[in-house]
Design an enzyme around this catalytic site. Structure first.
Site, PDB file in Angstrom:
ATOM      1  N   TYR A  86      -2.029  -0.365  10.973  1.00 48.98           N
ATOM      2  CA  TYR A  86      -2.143  -1.040   9.673  1.00 48.98           C
ATOM      3  C   TYR A  86      -0.922  -0.747   8.808  1.00 48.98           C
ATOM      4  O   TYR A  86      -0.258  -1.679   8.309  1.00 48.98           O
ATOM      5  CB  TYR A  86      -3.423  -0.586   8.942  1.00 48.98           C
ATOM      6  CG  TYR A  86      -3.415  -0.930   7.460  1.00 48.98           C
ATOM      7  CD1 TYR A  86      -3.511  -2.257   7.028  1.00 48.98           C
ATOM      8  CD2 TYR A  86      -3.290   0.067   6.483  1.00 48.98           C
ATOM      9  CE1 TYR A  86      -3.488  -2.580   5.674  1.00 48.98           C
ATOM     10  CE2 TYR A  86      -3.265  -0.248   5.130  1.00 48.98           C
ATOM     11  CZ  TYR A  86      -3.362  -1.579   4.724  1.00 48.98           C
ATOM     12  OH  TYR A  86      -3.325  -1.885   3.384  1.00 48.98           O
ATOM     13  N   LYS A 121       2.037  -3.271   7.388  1.00 47.63           N
ATOM     14  CA  LYS A 121       2.341  -3.478   5.963  1.00 47.63           C
ATOM     15  C   LYS A 121       3.804  -3.086   5.679  1.00 47.63           C
ATOM     16  O   LYS A 121       4.491  -3.764   4.909  1.00 47.63           O
ATOM     17  CB  LYS A 121       1.394  -2.652   5.075  1.00 47.63           C
ATOM     18  CG  LYS A 121      -0.052  -3.116   5.059  1.00 47.63           C
ATOM     19  CD  LYS A 121      -0.272  -4.509   4.475  1.00 47.63           C
ATOM     20  CE  LYS A 121      -0.046  -4.597   2.980  1.00 47.63           C
ATOM     21  NZ  LYS A 121      -0.421  -5.934   2.448  1.00 47.63           N
ATOM     22  N   THR A 170       0.817  -1.218   0.000  1.00 41.53           N
ATOM     23  CA  THR A 170       0.000   0.000   0.000  1.00 41.53           C
ATOM     24  C   THR A 170       0.851   1.269   0.000  1.00 41.53           C
ATOM     25  O   THR A 170       1.990   1.252   0.495  1.00 41.53           O
ATOM     26  CB  THR A 170      -0.890   0.003   1.266  1.00 41.53           C
ATOM     27  OG1 THR A 170      -1.520   1.270   1.402  1.00 41.53           O
ATOM     28  CG2 THR A 170      -0.089  -0.262   2.535  1.00 41.53           C
ATOM     29  N   ASP A 171       0.279   2.359  -0.503  1.00 41.37           N
ATOM     30  CA  ASP A 171       0.982   3.656  -0.446  1.00 41.37           C
ATOM     31  C   ASP A 171       1.056   4.190   0.986  1.00 41.37           C
ATOM     32  O   ASP A 171       1.823   5.120   1.260  1.00 41.37           O
ATOM     33  CB  ASP A 171       0.320   4.677  -1.374  1.00 41.37           C
ATOM     34  CG  ASP A 171      -1.142   4.966  -1.059  1.00 41.37           C
ATOM     35  OD1 ASP A 171      -1.698   4.356  -0.129  1.00 41.37           O
ATOM     36  OD2 ASP A 171      -1.734   5.819  -1.762  1.00 41.37           O
ATOM     37  N   GLU A 172       0.243   3.613   1.909  1.00 39.17           N
ATOM     38  CA  GLU A 172       0.227   4.148   3.282  1.00 39.17           C
ATOM     39  C   GLU A 172       1.559   3.959   3.998  1.00 39.17           C
ATOM     40  O   GLU A 172       1.816   4.611   5.007  1.00 39.17           O
ATOM     41  CB  GLU A 172      -0.905   3.499   4.090  1.00 39.17           C
ATOM     42  CG  GLU A 172      -2.253   3.766   3.474  1.00 39.17           C
ATOM     43  CD  GLU A 172      -3.429   3.608   4.425  1.00 39.17           C
ATOM     44  OE1 GLU A 172      -3.213   3.474   5.632  1.00 39.17           O
ATOM     45  OE2 GLU A 172      -4.562   3.627   3.922  1.00 39.17           O
TER      46      GLU A 172
HETATM   47  P1  NAD Z   1      -9.799  -7.266   2.080  1.00 41.44           P
HETATM   48  O1  NAD Z   1      -9.833  -6.980   3.538  1.00 41.44           O
HETATM   49  O2  NAD Z   1     -10.999  -6.998   1.245  1.00 41.44           O
HETATM   50  O3  NAD Z   1      -9.415  -8.816   1.846  1.00 41.44           O
HETATM   51  C1  NAD Z   1      -8.418  -9.447   2.582  1.00 41.44           C
HETATM   52  C2  NAD Z   1      -8.541 -10.953   2.372  1.00 41.44           C
HETATM   53  O4  NAD Z   1      -7.509 -11.596   3.117  1.00 41.44           O
HETATM   54  C3  NAD Z   1      -9.877 -11.536   2.869  1.00 41.44           C
HETATM   55  O5  NAD Z   1     -10.398 -12.433   1.922  1.00 41.44           O
HETATM   56  C4  NAD Z   1      -9.498 -12.259   4.152  1.00 41.44           C
HETATM   57  O6  NAD Z   1     -10.330 -13.368   4.425  1.00 41.44           O
HETATM   58  C5  NAD Z   1      -8.065 -12.676   3.847  1.00 41.44           C
HETATM   59  N1  NAD Z   1      -7.280 -12.859   5.076  1.00 41.44           N
HETATM   60  C6  NAD Z   1      -7.163 -12.014   6.124  1.00 41.44           C
HETATM   61  N2  NAD Z   1      -6.394 -12.545   7.083  1.00 41.44           N
HETATM   62  C7  NAD Z   1      -5.994 -13.768   6.620  1.00 41.44           C
HETATM   63  C8  NAD Z   1      -5.162 -14.788   7.146  1.00 41.44           C
HETATM   64  N3  NAD Z   1      -4.607 -14.694   8.370  1.00 41.44           N
HETATM   65  N4  NAD Z   1      -4.951 -15.895   6.399  1.00 41.44           N
HETATM   66  C9  NAD Z   1      -5.517 -16.023   5.166  1.00 41.44           C
HETATM   67  N5  NAD Z   1      -6.321 -15.088   4.633  1.00 41.44           N
HETATM   68  C10 NAD Z   1      -6.554 -13.973   5.348  1.00 41.44           C
HETATM   69  O7  NAD Z   1      -8.521  -6.493   1.541  1.00 41.44           O
HETATM   70  P2  NAD Z   1      -8.279  -5.776   0.126  1.00 41.44           P
HETATM   71  O8  NAD Z   1      -8.772  -4.397   0.210  1.00 41.44           O
HETATM   72  O9  NAD Z   1      -8.745  -6.664  -0.953  1.00 41.44           O
HETATM   73  O10 NAD Z   1      -6.684  -5.720   0.131  1.00 41.44           O
HETATM   74  C11 NAD Z   1      -5.912  -6.795  -0.385  1.00 41.44           C
HETATM   75  C12 NAD Z   1      -4.436  -6.455  -0.275  1.00 41.44           C
HETATM   76  O11 NAD Z   1      -4.156  -5.257  -0.998  1.00 41.44           O
HETATM   77  C13 NAD Z   1      -3.973  -6.192   1.162  1.00 41.44           C
HETATM   78  O12 NAD Z   1      -2.683  -6.721   1.308  1.00 41.44           O
HETATM   79  C14 NAD Z   1      -3.944  -4.673   1.264  1.00 41.44           C
HETATM   80  O13 NAD Z   1      -2.998  -4.259   2.205  1.00 41.44           O
HETATM   81  C15 NAD Z   1      -3.549  -4.296  -0.148  1.00 41.44           C
HETATM   82  N6  NAD Z   1      -4.013  -2.971  -0.606  1.00 41.44           N
HETATM   83  C16 NAD Z   1      -5.330  -2.620  -0.507  1.00 41.44           C
HETATM   84  C17 NAD Z   1      -5.746  -1.398  -1.023  1.00 41.44           C
HETATM   85  C18 NAD Z   1      -7.196  -0.966  -0.969  1.00 41.44           C
HETATM   86  O14 NAD Z   1      -7.506   0.177  -1.350  1.00 41.44           O
HETATM   87  N7  NAD Z   1      -8.133  -1.791  -0.541  1.00 41.44           N
HETATM   88  C19 NAD Z   1      -4.822  -0.517  -1.615  1.00 41.44           C
HETATM   89  C20 NAD Z   1      -3.472  -0.926  -1.684  1.00 41.44           C
HETATM   90  C21 NAD Z   1      -3.081  -2.160  -1.187  1.00 41.44           C
HETATM   91  O1  DAU Z   2      -4.168   3.959   0.356  1.00 45.19           O
HETATM   92  C1  DAU Z   2      -4.375   2.580   0.275  1.00 45.19           C
HETATM   93  C2  DAU Z   2      -5.214   2.130   1.450  1.00 45.19           C
HETATM   94  O2  DAU Z   2      -6.531   2.597   1.207  1.00 45.19           O
HETATM   95  C3  DAU Z   2      -5.208   0.622   1.640  1.00 45.19           C
HETATM   96  O3  DAU Z   2      -3.914   0.193   1.958  1.00 45.19           O
HETATM   97  C4  DAU Z   2      -6.175   0.215   2.767  1.00 45.19           C
HETATM   98  O4  DAU Z   2      -6.244  -1.198   2.865  1.00 45.19           O
HETATM   99  C5  DAU Z   2      -7.553   0.756   2.425  1.00 45.19           C
HETATM  100  O5  DAU Z   2      -8.448   0.472   3.485  1.00 45.19           O
HETATM  101  C6  DAU Z   2      -7.494   2.269   2.184  1.00 45.19           C
HETATM  102  O6  DAU Z   2      -7.211   2.969   3.420  1.00 45.19           O
HETATM  103  P1  DAU Z   2      -7.953   4.348   3.786  1.00 45.19           P
HETATM  104  O7  DAU Z   2      -7.893   4.541   5.231  1.00 45.19           O
HETATM  105  O8  DAU Z   2      -7.470   5.458   2.917  1.00 45.19           O
HETATM  106  O9  DAU Z   2      -9.454   3.968   3.281  1.00 45.19           O
HETATM  107  P2  DAU Z   2     -10.888   4.186   3.947  1.00 45.19           P
HETATM  108  O10 DAU Z   2     -11.895   3.799   2.927  1.00 45.19           O
HETATM  109  O11 DAU Z   2     -10.987   3.593   5.294  1.00 45.19           O
HETATM  110  O12 DAU Z   2     -10.950   5.771   4.130  1.00 45.19           O
HETATM  111  C7  DAU Z   2     -10.756   6.652   3.027  1.00 45.19           C
HETATM  112  C8  DAU Z   2     -10.810   8.086   3.565  1.00 45.19           C
HETATM  113  O13 DAU Z   2     -12.149   8.355   4.018  1.00 45.19           O
HETATM  114  C9  DAU Z   2      -9.914   8.303   4.776  1.00 45.19           C
HETATM  115  O14 DAU Z   2      -9.374   9.614   4.710  1.00 45.19           O
HETATM  116  C10 DAU Z   2     -10.865   8.207   5.967  1.00 45.19           C
HETATM  117  C11 DAU Z   2     -12.183   8.713   5.403  1.00 45.19           C
HETATM  118  N1  DAU Z   2     -13.417   8.117   5.978  1.00 45.19           N
HETATM  119  C12 DAU Z   2     -13.498   6.754   6.008  1.00 45.19           C
HETATM  120  C13 DAU Z   2     -14.621   6.144   6.531  1.00 45.19           C
HETATM  121  C14 DAU Z   2     -14.725   4.635   6.606  1.00 45.19           C
HETATM  122  C15 DAU Z   2     -14.440   8.919   6.417  1.00 45.19           C
HETATM  123  O15 DAU Z   2     -14.375  10.165   6.340  1.00 45.19           O
HETATM  124  N2  DAU Z   2     -15.558   8.307   6.920  1.00 45.19           N
HETATM  125  C16 DAU Z   2     -15.686   6.960   7.020  1.00 45.19           C
HETATM  126  O16 DAU Z   2     -16.739   6.485   7.532  1.00 45.19           O
END
Ligand code: NAD
Ligand code: DAU
Length: 347
Positions: free
Chosen positions: A155, A159, A130-132
């Site tokens: 988180y 990561k 992730t970019d975080e």
């Molecule tokens: P998600 O939470 O939707 O899915 C995570 C999956 O991992 C689920 O299916 C869960 O059951 C599985 N999982 C969790 N713990 C586990 C364990 N101990 N063993 C086996 N499986 C397990 O997450 P996502 O949003 O699809 O993110 C997927 C990946 O991409 C993550 O590594 C996250 O850090 C990364 N990522 C997400 C975003 C985003 O915007 N969502 C952006 C950049 C990177």
């Molecule tokens: O940048 C990549 C990341 O993006 C991934 O690595 C994470 O897995 C993914 O969850 C996401 O993280 P964020 O914290 O940026 O996403 P989230 O959807 O939780 O929140 C997006 C923005 O919105 C953040 O600034 C917080 C704000 N927010 C979020 C929620 C859930 C609100 O204002 N209200 C809300 O109820």
């Protein structure tokens, strides 16, 4: 089969899109989807490919190293695309330990099993991050592949730790690793704890729209299918030992984004313009809330010829259409435990 690829987290949001792409595009690969099915994992995300001859699901927790090793050997795993993780920042603030055990120890288990099982140089261990990990930006500048790590939530720290372990296994043991760090994804099948699906669901149900702080925080949004394409590109064309930043060149303040969602949904639901915006409610800010993320995706564009394809308003419209057409999927996962989470988090 040319390769037996283990995709971890393939029942989650991004993982399900990656599994679908690989199963459909590469009939000569066998795809083993490994997922422990936490609250965020849902096999209903991938019912369309569950009977494909080159697809196999295995329920396993990446924290169970002995079980991982057995699967590696039994399935003759040649490559890993690692997405399994605890992914929600707010949950990492209220309960960090699952993030530490899954994201750090689970990743270390996978690396160590790959290191001890693989022989030769025809393997790839590709870690999705992730970019975080880069911290928080002010109003100027972008994260590049050389930006120093500065994670600020449990988180992002978990990561970042996993990223460092992946690099260390590459340097120390010569494990053939690749990595990418992506910005915020949106699209179908995202669990409605994340900003966009949560807002879509609440707008539909006439519920308050909880914006943290003043809504001025900025995120860079990328359509999940473009991320899945980037993962395909990096897996096949990226250099061993390299990392790639993936982003949408698409920055929005949270408030502007929520207002845009309200506008599109008012049109879709036949409500007078301005109706849903009245639901916006400013709530207590996230602890340590990062101000701005923005990815410089020049390297992947220049070296691997990947670029995002979808314009944001079109992507949001597709996403809203998917959530409105899949009310059963939403209702199933927003009943029960979700209600408790929602009450505790937003009360
Ligand atoms: P998600 O939470 O939707 O899915 C995570 C999956 O991992 C689920 O299916 C869960 O059951 C599985 N999982 C969790 N713990 C586990 C364990 N101990 N063993 C086996 N499986 C397990 O997450 P996502 O949003 O699809 O993110 C997927 C990946 O991409 C993550 O590594 C996250 O850090 C990364 N990522 C997400 C975003 C985003 O915007 N969502 C952006 C950049 C990177
Ligand atoms: O940048 C990549 C990341 O993006 C991934 O690595 C994470 O897995 C993914 O969850 C996401 O993280 P964020 O914290 O940026 O996403 P989230 O959807 O939780 O929140 C997006 C923005 O919105 C953040 O600034 C917080 C704000 N927010 C979020 C929620 C859930 C609100 O204002 N209200 C809300 O109820």
């Amino acid at each position: 089969m040319d390769k037996n690829i283990l995709i971890t987290g393939g029942a989650g949001f991004i993982g399900s899109h990656v599994v679908r792409l690989f199963v459909q595009k590469y009939p000569n690969y066998r795809i083993v989807n490994l997922d422990s099915l936490t609250y965020a994992g849902n096999l209903k995300n991938i019912t369309d490919i569950e009977n494909a001859p080159n697809y196999h699901f295995v329920k396993c927790d990446i924290r169970e190293k002995a079980a991982l090793k057995e699967i590696f050997i039994k399935e003759a795993i040649t490559d890993v695309i690692h997405l399994a993780a605890e992914s929600h920042v707010d949950r990492s603030i209220s309960g960090p330990m699952d993030f530490i055990t899954t994201n750090i120890v689970g990743t270390a288990n996978l690396l160590d099993v790959a290191r001890s099982t693989w022989k030769g140089d025809h393997h790839i261990f590709y870690h999705i991050s992730t970019d975080e990990v880069f911290g928080s930006l002010g109003s100027e500048g972008f994260f590049t592949e050389t930006t120093a790590y500065d994670p600020r939530s449990p988180y992002s720290a978990s990561k970042a730790s996993s990223d460092h372990l992946v690099s260390a296994f590459g340097h120390t043991y010569g494990l053939p690793i690749k990595m990418s760090n992506c910005s915020n994804n949106y699209g179908s099948h995202q669990f409605p704890e994340k900003l966009i699906p949560l807002m879509i669901n609440n707008i539909k149900n006439n519920q308050p729209l909880p914006v943290y702080g003043t809504g001025a925080n900025v995120r860079d949004w990328l359509w999940v299918e473009d991320h899945a394409r980037a993962i395909d590109t990096i897996f096949h064309k990226g250099k061993i030992g390299e990392s790639y930043n993936v982003g949408g060149w698409n920055e929005w303040t949270n408030l502007d984004l929520v207002q845009l969602l309200c506008k599109i949904m008012d049109q879709k639901l036949g409500r007078p313009e301005g109706t849903s915006e009245k639901l916006i409610t400013y709530v207590k800010d996230r602890a340590g809330h990062d101000m701005r993320y923005a990815i410089d995706a020049t390297k992947i564009k220049n070296e691997l010829k990947w670029e995002p394809t979808l314009q944001f308003e079109e992507g949001l419209t597709k996403t809203i259409d998917w959530y409105l057409a899949n009310a059963t999927w939403v209702n199933e996962i927003t009943s029960g435990a979700y209600q408790t989470y929602y009450r505790e988090h937003y009360s």
